[in-house]
Design an enzyme around this catalytic site. Structure first.
Site, PDB file in Angstrom:
ATOM      1  N   GLY A  99       0.832  -1.198   0.000  1.00 18.61           N
ATOM      2  CA  GLY A  99       0.000   0.000   0.000  1.00 18.61           C
ATOM      3  C   GLY A  99       0.868   1.250   0.000  1.00 18.61           C
ATOM      4  O   GLY A  99       0.516   2.270   0.584  1.00 18.61           O
ATOM      5  N   ARG A 158      -1.652   0.088  -7.611  1.00 18.77           N
ATOM      6  CA  ARG A 158      -1.698   1.258  -8.479  1.00 18.77           C
ATOM      7  C   ARG A 158      -0.358   1.505  -9.162  1.00 18.77           C
ATOM      8  O   ARG A 158       0.656   0.910  -8.803  1.00 18.77           O
ATOM      9  CB  ARG A 158      -2.090   2.485  -7.651  1.00 18.77           C
ATOM     10  CG  ARG A 158      -3.494   2.429  -7.101  1.00 18.77           C
ATOM     11  CD  ARG A 158      -3.754   3.552  -6.116  1.00 18.77           C
ATOM     12  NE  ARG A 158      -3.288   3.217  -4.775  1.00 18.77           N
ATOM     13  CZ  ARG A 158      -3.562   3.929  -3.686  1.00 18.77           C
ATOM     14  NH1 ARG A 158      -4.269   5.027  -3.798  1.00 18.77           N
ATOM     15  NH2 ARG A 158      -3.118   3.552  -2.505  1.00 18.77           N
ATOM     16  N   TYR A 213     -15.521  -0.413   8.673  1.00 19.76           N
ATOM     17  CA  TYR A 213     -14.101  -0.184   8.835  1.00 19.76           C
ATOM     18  C   TYR A 213     -13.676  -0.472  10.280  1.00 19.76           C
ATOM     19  O   TYR A 213     -12.690  -1.171  10.531  1.00 19.76           O
ATOM     20  CB  TYR A 213     -13.781   1.258   8.457  1.00 19.76           C
ATOM     21  CG  TYR A 213     -12.332   1.653   8.583  1.00 19.76           C
ATOM     22  CD1 TYR A 213     -11.352   1.079   7.786  1.00 19.76           C
ATOM     23  CD2 TYR A 213     -11.946   2.655   9.488  1.00 19.76           C
ATOM     24  CE1 TYR A 213     -10.018   1.454   7.891  1.00 19.76           C
ATOM     25  CE2 TYR A 213     -10.617   3.040   9.592  1.00 19.76           C
ATOM     26  CZ  TYR A 213      -9.662   2.443   8.797  1.00 19.76           C
ATOM     27  OH  TYR A 213      -8.353   2.829   8.907  1.00 19.76           O
ATOM     28  N   GLY A 270      -0.453   4.866  -0.981  1.00 14.54           N
ATOM     29  CA  GLY A 270      -1.538   5.485  -0.225  1.00 14.54           C
ATOM     30  C   GLY A 270      -1.062   6.695   0.559  1.00 14.54           C
ATOM     31  O   GLY A 270       0.114   7.080   0.520  1.00 14.54           O
ATOM     32  N   GLN A 271      -1.996   7.286   1.296  1.00 14.81           N
ATOM     33  CA  GLN A 271      -1.714   8.520   2.029  1.00 14.81           C
ATOM     34  C   GLN A 271      -0.559   8.356   3.017  1.00 14.81           C
ATOM     35  O   GLN A 271       0.323   9.200   3.107  1.00 14.81           O
ATOM     36  CB  GLN A 271      -2.970   8.975   2.777  1.00 14.81           C
ATOM     37  CG  GLN A 271      -2.811  10.316   3.474  1.00 14.81           C
ATOM     38  CD  GLN A 271      -3.964  10.655   4.383  1.00 14.81           C
ATOM     39  OE1 GLN A 271      -4.765   9.795   4.740  1.00 14.81           O
ATOM     40  NE2 GLN A 271      -4.059  11.908   4.781  1.00 14.81           N
ATOM     41  N   LYS A 285     -11.103  -3.298  11.780  1.00 11.95           N
ATOM     42  CA  LYS A 285      -9.917  -2.920  12.547  1.00 11.95           C
ATOM     43  C   LYS A 285      -9.904  -3.612  13.914  1.00 11.95           C
ATOM     44  O   LYS A 285      -8.845  -4.045  14.379  1.00 11.95           O
ATOM     45  CB  LYS A 285      -9.837  -1.406  12.710  1.00 11.95           C
ATOM     46  CG  LYS A 285      -9.428  -0.676  11.431  1.00 11.95           C
ATOM     47  CD  LYS A 285      -8.037  -1.101  10.966  1.00 11.95           C
ATOM     48  CE  LYS A 285      -7.569  -0.373   9.726  1.00 11.95           C
ATOM     49  NZ  LYS A 285      -6.274  -0.894   9.228  1.00 11.95           N
ATOM     50  N   ASP A 333       2.250  -1.829  -4.514  1.00  7.20           N
ATOM     51  CA  ASP A 333       0.865  -1.365  -4.559  1.00  7.20           C
ATOM     52  C   ASP A 333       0.221  -1.900  -5.827  1.00  7.20           C
ATOM     53  O   ASP A 333       0.918  -2.283  -6.768  1.00  7.20           O
ATOM     54  CB  ASP A 333       0.805   0.172  -4.534  1.00  7.20           C
ATOM     55  CG  ASP A 333      -0.500   0.709  -3.951  1.00  7.20           C
ATOM     56  OD1 ASP A 333      -1.573   0.377  -4.508  1.00  7.20           O
ATOM     57  OD2 ASP A 333      -0.448   1.438  -2.957  1.00  7.20           O
TER      58      ASP A 333
END
Length: 319
Positions: A11, A39, A145, A14-15, A149, A37
């Protein structure tokens, strides 16, 4: 740092992933930090170290990657975030849970040194105290979510207790960054508000003006993550997930902080489905365990974060 460590960041576009990957490449040999990732490679990562395309849901692909690159640590950041997860809860559960199980199983089989997996304040529900939410309290999440978690925290502790996997985690608050775009979280309004202010646009906030939530500036979040992972194993008392805190504010308080620098900035408030999510989360959390165990301490408050965000966004706009 030991040269033998080989780190995989899942990932990485990502942010959190972009900035964490760059930070790790400053500590370790850049070629020893593999960014992965689904992407295309993020522009900020290009030329800084190796990049591979990875579908973490493909366990065999992940396992081959770990073996081929002699991976010793995994930072598993890939997930469907809170606001996006509410639109397709079954998919969010499947991706968030199955990807974590893949990582934990491979860590067990290959005796990896460490695993990092992020949790969130979304694990708390309306039954928990909203102010100074304790590390150990009622956990009754009301979002897809948050449910994923909470389950992930239990799996992390299970793999540590049963198999000895050194898995570490932080319950992130809302994260604010100027380097990478938000990824579908409820607290993303803060980044959007900053961007609107710099672009001289009016901003309509999806949360009510007085909705206070815990937040953190990304440099602090990255530093906290690495400090946790670098801490000696005998100082880590939690393998579920640590509360971590920096500051808290409401949309109106953030708008006022921005208006100190951009007086003409206008904000309106039109709460949508994200308001209900935010109301199930804490206003602030008690992070004394993180401070005691591995000396966590934030560097930014609302004022210093606001100044730094605006300066950096304005510089980016000029380019």
């Amino acid at each position: 740092m030991p040269a033998k460590e080989r780190i995989l960041v899942i990932g990485a576009c990502g942010q959190i992933g972009v900035e964490l990957t760059l930070a790790l490449r400053k500590i370790y040999e850049p070629q020893h930090v593999i960014a992965a990732d689904l992407r295309d490679e993020h522009p900020l990562l290009k030329g800084t170290g190796p990049y591979v395309t990875l579908d973490v849901m493909n366990r065999e692909m992940l396992h081959v990657l770990v073996i081929r690159h002699h991976i010793t640590q995994i930072y598993h950041l890939a997930a469907i975030l809170s606001a996006t997860a509410e639109k397709n809860p079954a998919l969010a559960w499947h991706i968030n849970m199955q990807s974590l199980i893949h990582v934990l199983e491979i860590a067990r089989e290959e005796n990896l040194h460490k695993v990092y997996w992020p949790s969130s304040i979304a694990v708390f529900g309306k039954g928990a105290p909203r102010l100074q939410t304790p590390q150990h309290t009622i956990l009754e999440p009301t979002t897809a979510y948050g449910i994923s978690k909470l389950a992930g925290e239990r799996w992390c502790e299970y793999y540590h207790e049963r198999y000895g996997v050194d898995v570490r985690s932080l319950r992130y608050p809302g994260l604010i960054s100027y380097k990478s775009s938000p990824g579908g979280g409820t607290t993303d309004y803060a980044i959007e508000m900053f961007q609107a202010a710099v672009d001289s646009r009016k901003y309509c906030c999806p949360l009510a003006a007085d909705t206070r939530l815990p937040m953190m500036y990304m440099p602090d979040a990255i530093r906290a993550t690495i400090e946790l992972m670098e801490a000696p194993a005998d100082r880590i008392s939690l393998h579920s997930s640590y509360n971590i805190h920096a500051f808290q504010f409401s949309p109106a308080e953030l708008a006022a902080a921005i208006q100190q620098h951009i007086p003409g900035f206008v904000v309106c408030y039109r709460p949508d489905f994200r308001q209900q999510i935010a109301e199930s989360w804490p206003e602030s959390v008690d992070d004394h365990l993180a401070r005691n165990d591995w000396d966590w301490k934030p560097a930014f408050d609302l004022e210093t974060m606001t100044r730094d965000m605006l300066q950096n966004l304005q510089q980016l706009k000029k380019r």
